[in-house]
Design an enzyme around this catalytic site. Sequence first.
Site, mmCIF file in Angstrom:
data_model
loop_
_atom_site.group_PDB
_atom_site.id
_atom_site.type_symbol
_atom_site.label_atom_id
_atom_site.label_comp_id
_atom_site.label_asym_id
_atom_site.label_seq_id
_atom_site.Cartn_x
_atom_site.Cartn_y
_atom_site.Cartn_z
ATOM 1 N N ASP A 136 1.000 -1.206 0.001
ATOM 2 C CA ASP A 136 0.018 0.156 -0.110
ATOM 3 C C ASP A 136 1.009 1.126 0.065
ATOM 4 O O ASP A 136 2.108 1.262 0.334
ATOM 5 C CB ASP A 136 -0.764 -0.150 1.269
ATOM 6 C CG ASP A 136 -1.612 1.349 1.472
ATOM 7 O OD1 ASP A 136 -2.300 1.632 0.659
ATOM 8 O OD2 ASP A 136 -1.461 1.716 2.673
ATOM 9 N N THR A 192 -0.040 4.869 1.212
ATOM 10 C CA THR A 192 -0.072 5.995 2.430
ATOM 11 C C THR A 192 0.069 5.200 3.633
ATOM 12 O O THR A 192 -0.643 4.363 3.989
ATOM 13 C CB THR A 192 -1.521 6.562 2.195
ATOM 14 O OG1 THR A 192 -1.897 7.384 1.088
ATOM 15 C CG2 THR A 192 -1.544 7.739 3.504
ATOM 16 N N ASP A 215 -1.471 -0.236 5.864
ATOM 17 C CA ASP A 215 -1.435 0.533 7.082
ATOM 18 C C ASP A 215 -2.962 0.860 7.623
ATOM 19 O O ASP A 215 -3.378 0.406 8.780
ATOM 20 C CB ASP A 215 -0.865 1.758 6.470
ATOM 21 C CG ASP A 215 -1.083 2.781 7.720
ATOM 22 O OD1 ASP A 215 -1.943 3.964 7.383
ATOM 23 O OD2 ASP A 215 -0.425 2.953 8.829
#
Length: 267
Positions: free
Chosen positions: A37, A39, A219
């Site tokens: 991922d 961000t 996250d």
Amino acid sequence: APVSFLGGLSRAARNGIIIKSPGVLEALAKTKTLFFDKTGTLTLGEPELKRIEVVDGFYTEKQALAIAASLEWSSLHPIAKTLVKENGERGGVSIIVEDFVEKLGEGIAGTIDGKRYRIGKGAVSGSESGIVSELMCESGLIARFYFDDTLKEDVGELFRYFRTRGYSLGILTGDKRANAHRIFGRFAIPIYAECSPDKKSALVTREQGMGKLVGMVGDGMNDAPALALADVGIVFSGTENSASIEAADVAILGRDAWKIRDAVHIG
């Protein structure tokens, strides 16, 4: 073997890496396909508001920010935190929102003073200026908010480590393709832009259907479905992403991207 497992779990824990079961160590050693991922995983996860573009002349910049921040107040997304923080620092008010609805990967809607508003991913195409969120109401677009995020310092080194060892890598992001390539284009790694949570899960399932063991590194809440589906789910832990931590097999304490390499190396 039992001593090796316990030694590996203990060493990982000392490095701030929580591995949930001994079997995960074996999976870490065997998995050669990794999806990342963006961000909060490859970037610091603290987007900075660069500018506000007000499109509807009925609203001022301060009003648009106050509405956006009020809609985002209950959201756990990094963009939401930035908007709430900016609104507070600029002396903006917090407005009561009714009929609040949040759809993962799509955005937030709510009613303010009898008027329905929505904030979500921008439809601006070809934007080179970073992440774009749009505030809308029934009559159309009100404002655009432009953000940017900072890449973690060890990301390039991390990619080189895995590529020289024959790993297949991919970057999954909800960003527009232009912004994703602006940040990651120099690494020559496949980028899957404009990814919803469902699309992330579908990519994991597709690779598994080809007989591969797949690792997913994430996250936020948007990553939880893909983390749960992956053969090894690795999550950067925080105080507000319990769904992702629950879904993952490995939880990394802190922000250091190099600890992904440490987890695989220990495995």
